[in-house]
Scaffold this motif. Structure first.
Motif, PDB file in Angstrom:
ATOM      1  N   GLN A  39      39.201  41.865  89.372  1.00 44.11           N
ATOM      2  CA  GLN A  39      40.501  41.387  88.916  1.00 44.11           C
ATOM      3  C   GLN A  39      41.321  42.430  88.181  1.00 44.11           C
ATOM      4  N   ASN A  99      37.132  45.132  85.807  1.00 44.98           N
ATOM      5  CA  ASN A  99      36.994  43.859  85.116  1.00 44.98           C
ATOM      6  C   ASN A  99      36.790  42.706  86.084  1.00 44.98           C
ATOM      7  N   LYS A 100      35.842  41.862  85.730  1.00 45.36           N
ATOM      8  CA  LYS A 100      35.635  40.602  86.436  1.00 45.36           C
ATOM      9  C   LYS A 100      35.538  39.507  85.376  1.00 45.36           C
ATOM     10  N   VAL A 101      36.268  38.432  85.600  1.00 40.53           N
ATOM     11  CA  VAL A 101      36.259  37.314  84.657  1.00 40.53           C
ATOM     12  C   VAL A 101      35.994  36.042  85.452  1.00 40.53           C
ATOM     13  N   VAL A 107      32.949  37.547  80.909  1.00 40.18           N
ATOM     14  CA  VAL A 107      33.596  38.797  81.296  1.00 40.18           C
ATOM     15  C   VAL A 107      32.527  39.832  81.610  1.00 40.18           C
ATOM     16  N   THR A 118      43.045  37.683  82.858  1.00 45.02           N
ATOM     17  CA  THR A 118      42.206  38.871  82.910  1.00 45.02           C
ATOM     18  C   THR A 118      42.792  40.017  82.101  1.00 45.02           C
TER      19      THR A 118
END
Length: 170
Positions: A25, A41-43, A58, A90
């Motif tokens: 993201q 980043n990954k949420v 996160v 994000t």
């Protein structure tokens, strides 16, 4: 909240979650301090973590390359927030995490420059008061454009008029 190693069960729970299913993201690239790096980043929305108030989990993959040596380090950072996806997207979460690292950076300067972790002050308001004075010194020097805090502290310690002049009092 950053999920560090002292939260073993929660960290294990993060590591065991399938991250491949979560789309990337955000990606931030940067160069500075003789290093180049990126953060991915990954949420994900969550509802069943060992942190009861968790609404989003996160995962940040941080890679950094020393431009002189070429050595690359990769670090996974896990965090959890009670903010829902509607309250914080994000980008906002990435900024919150970066803000946390800025606080850690200040603590690092306080410890390495003032040996704060070795301080014998442990009771009452003394630890908080000394942290305030140390933050004032670091902030005043940074406002004046100082990059190497320890060297400039020594410079100012040699003449009692220098700190007053720095604060506009002398």
């Amino acid at each position: 909240m950053i999920v560090k190693g002292n939260r073993k069960k929660l960290r294990r729970q993060f590591k065991s979650r399938p991250r491949k299913d979560i789309p990337l993201q955000g990606r931030i690239r940067g160069i500075g301090h003789g290093r180049s790096g990126s953060r991915r980043n990954k949420v994900a929305t969550v509802n069943s973590l060992l942190f009861p108030a968790a609404r989003q989990a996160v995962h940040i993959k941080h890679s950094r390359t020393d431009r002189k040596t070429g050595k690359t380090t990769v670090k996974a950072v896990y965090a959890v927030t009670s903010l829902t996806a509607e309250q914080a997207g994000t980008a906002q979460i990435a900024e919150l995490v970066r803000g946390r690292w800025k606080i850690e950076s200040l603590r690092h300067v306080r410890d390495t420059t003032f040996a704060e972790d070795a301080s014998q002050l442990r009771t009452g308001n003394a630890p908080r008061a000394m942290a305030t004075w140390r933050n004032l010194a670091i902030g005043a020097l940074r406002t004046a454009g100082v990059k190497i805090i320890a060297a400039d502290l020594r410079h100012h310690a040699r003449d009692p008029r220098r700190p007053l002049a720095l604060l506009g009092l002398g």
